[in-house]
Design an enzyme around this catalytic site. Structure first.
Site, PDB file in Angstrom:
ATOM      1  CD  GLU A  57      -6.640   6.387   2.053  1.00 11.41           C
ATOM      2  OE1 GLU A  57      -5.627   7.476   2.734  1.00 11.41           O
ATOM      3  OE2 GLU A  57      -6.471   5.952   1.111  1.00 11.41           O
ATOM      4  CG  PHE A 119       1.576  -1.777  -6.649  1.00 13.70           C
ATOM      5  CD1 PHE A 119       2.492  -0.733  -6.208  1.00 13.70           C
ATOM      6  CD2 PHE A 119       0.352  -1.104  -6.984  1.00 13.70           C
ATOM      7  CE1 PHE A 119       2.260   0.620  -6.380  1.00 13.70           C
ATOM      8  CE2 PHE A 119      -0.109   0.079  -6.963  1.00 13.70           C
ATOM      9  CZ  PHE A 119       1.053   1.190  -6.768  1.00 13.70           C
ATOM     10  CD  GLN A 120      -1.472   0.910  -3.756  1.00 11.00           C
ATOM     11  OE1 GLN A 120      -2.597   0.680  -4.121  1.00 11.00           O
ATOM     12  NE2 GLN A 120      -1.173   2.433  -3.672  1.00 11.00           N
ATOM     13  CE  LYS A 169      -8.849  -4.916  -9.205  1.00  9.53           C
ATOM     14  NZ  LYS A 169      -7.793  -4.091  -9.732  1.00  9.53           N
ATOM     15  CG  MET A 488      -1.637  18.701  27.450  1.00  7.47           C
ATOM     16  SD  MET A 488      -2.308  19.725  28.899  1.00  7.47           S
ATOM     17  CE  MET A 488      -4.159  19.416  28.541  1.00  7.47           C
TER      18      MET A 488
END
Length: 582
Positions: A57, A119-120, A169, A488
């Protein structure tokens, strides 16, 4: 999609989501499916929007960001709830720090489960409060369409930036009543003050006259050209001001391309790794005209000694940035294009021959000892790669960089003459940005050559997106600057930590074999004379092409202003490396 009026139909929230995107002119989105966003993916094939399946993602976030930077449109990234949403966070923060308009759509657990540690489940609106212009939690299907339309307006208005729309959802699954055909004027859940909206006050005639008077009286003026020039499309107006008043121009990293690098008045990049003569010009100026830039610490160095003798004019869209770091004498808060259109008739033609000649002399002192102008002894320096890539592409490529030494070398040696030709993470400094952002840029710059420049460390952070290139037939050219270090950080260790290279030597895979494992062509370059053949080979294929440049391991970026030091207190290149200092 059947083209019927979305305002009169009964539909599900997921359908309303895609219809809002279509209404905004969205052609491509970048995302990754999951449980709570599945209703949206289920109906996606009905709509004329191309979906690019990223491998993480974070990649989707950077792709949408790169697309927005090059196209000037609002980018869109999609993820599911929980880890899908939190994986977007680095990309959201990157867009926020660089004022990039992106709408992030995330799935959320069903409304009845919110707050139960389902969940999630993650409170993504809470997580992203500090790094968004605004965010929304949408819990009803009828809110989906109007809130998305408002989110796009917020993302692109005033000072642009990221907006998160978190949709439960059940809101995606449920049937909604007919939706409003126009954007809503407010959300149901304004979680925080909306930042970066258009200024509430008009620009006063008095302030414009004061700015014109300062320009008329200045003897050593310098324009500081920032990202706002690119965002507002003001390159032509800035050029008119420069030529009318004979004013030299220093550029911020994100301002590169906003004013043509090959213009006689272009000085180059300012700041920590800016050109020495640019920083000296700023410190000696009696007037700074800051256009669409925000005086961050990498630009100013020590604020107590920054341009002490200069009056300052600041043109900025975001009122919160004015007088935040540097106190200014005249603030013109508004759209840069509008300000310049009203300011130009007020300023008279003027010449600054002595001032420009003095700056030209400072520049000429450095040119003979610049690393690309000195005879090379067979060693390959990253500066060679940047300079030759600029020459071979005639400066016309869209270049997308990662973050690190190569980013600064690119800024110094690839001359950008056109807006939106450089894509780079300036404010947040996000390693791993280049490859996914370059994929997004490729969709926006369909007719242009896209080169991705990354270090060996940063490239490994998001290298999995090579698979995205394969699956979606994306053509980009990838130049990996491999010096075997996190360069760097190693440079800071060399200069400020006694040369103790702790956790900076980095082992890499064989990048050419890595490309081959993805079914992609590639080659390795170890000598400067091999660069043209590599560029030609990359151009000869319609597949993504990977070039690994094996460069000097311990080269450093010069000049360098140490963090917090005075802007004119620069570390120069030691003579042992190339016989001189830059």
């Amino acid at each position: 999609m059947d083209g019927s009026d979305p305002s009169t139909e009964v539909k599900r929230g997921a359908e309303a989501m895609w219809e809002a995107l279509v209404a905004e002119g969205v052609e491509v989105v970048f995302g990754y499916p999951g449980g709570c966003i599945m209703p949206a993916y289920d109906v996606m094939p009905r709509y004329p929007v191309r979906h690019i399946l990223c491998r993480h993602e974070q990649g989707a976030a950077h792709m949408a960001d790169g697309y927005a930077r090059v196209s000037g449109k609002v980018g869109v990234a999609i993820a599911t709830s929980g880890p899908g949403a939190t994986n977007l966070v680095t990309g959201i923060a990157t867009a926020m720090l660089d004022s990039i308009p992106v709408v992030f759509i995330t799935g959320q657990v069903p409304s009845k489960f919110i707050g139960t540690d389902a969940f999630q489940e993650t409170d993504i609106t809470g997580v992203t409060i500090p790094i968004t212009k605004h965010n929304y939690l949408v819990t009803r299907a009828e809110e989906v369409y109007p809130i998305l339309r408002e989110a796009f307006e917020l993302a692109r208005s005033g000072r642009p930036g990221p907006v998160v729309v978190d949709i439960t959802k059940d809101a995606l699954q449920n049937v909604c009543a007919p939706v409003a055909p126009k954007p809503a004027t407010s959300s149901k859940r304004p979680s925080r003050a909306k930042r970066g909206l258009a200024p509430s006050k008009p620009i006063s005639e008095h302030d414009l006259d004061r700015a014109a008077a300062l320009i008329a009286s200045a003897q050593r003026p310098v324009i500081l050209a920032g990202h706002g020039i690119v965002r507002s499309g003001s390159t032509e107006l800035v050029t008119q001001l420069v030529e009318k008043c004979d004013i030299p121009v220093g550029l911020t990293l994100l301002g590169l391309g906003g004013f043509p690098a090959t213009h006689p008045h272009a000085l180059g990049m300012m700041g920590m790794h800016g050109e020495a003569w640019v920083n000296q010009a700023i410190q000696e100026a009696d007037l700074l005209i800051a256009l669409g830039m925000r005086f961050d610490d990498r630009v100013t160095g020590n604020l107590a000694t920054y341009a002490k003798n200069a009056k300052k004019i600041h043109v900025e869209i975001d009122p919160a940035e004015v007088d935040k770091n540097v106190r200014v004498d005249v603030a013109l808060i508004g759209d840069l294009k509008e300000v310049l259109e009203r300011l130009l008739p007020r300023v008279a033609d003027k010449k600054h021959a002595a001032w420009n000649a003095a700056l030209g002399a400072k520049r000429a002192e450095v040119a003979p000892i610049d690393i690309v102008n000195t005879p090379h002894d067979g060693r390959l320096f990253a500066a060679h790669v940047m300079h030759d890539l600029y020459r071979l592409t005639e400066g016309k490529a869209v270049v997308v960089t990662d973050v690190g030494q190569h980013q600064m070398w690119e800024a110094q040696y690839y001359k950008h003459d056109h807006p939106r030709g450089l894509v780079t993470s300036g404010g947040l400094g996000t390693m791993g940005f280049a490859l996914p952002a370059g994929i997004g840029a490729a969709f926006a710059a369909k007719e242009k050559e896209v080169w991705i420049i990354a270090g060996d460390g940063g490239f490994q952070m998001t290298a999995a997106e090579l698979s995205t290139c394969v699956q979606d037939g994306i053509k980009v050219n990838v130049a990996i600057i491999n010096n075997g270090y996190l360069g760097m950080v190693r440079q800071w260790q060399e200069l400020f930590y006694g040369g103790r290279y702790v956790a900076t030597p980095i082992v890499s895979p064989d990048f050419v074999k890595l490309a081959d494992a993805h079914g992609l062509p590639g080659m390795r370059v170890t000598k400067r004379e091999e660069i043209p053949a590599a560029v030609a080979a990359a151009r000869a294929t319609d597949k993504t092409f990977v070039v690994e440049f094996r460069v000097e391991a311990e080269d450093a970026v010069y000049p360098m202003v140490p963090a917090g030091a005075d802007l004119h207190d620069m570390i120069r290149r030691p003579s042992k490396n190339n016989g001189g200092a830059k």
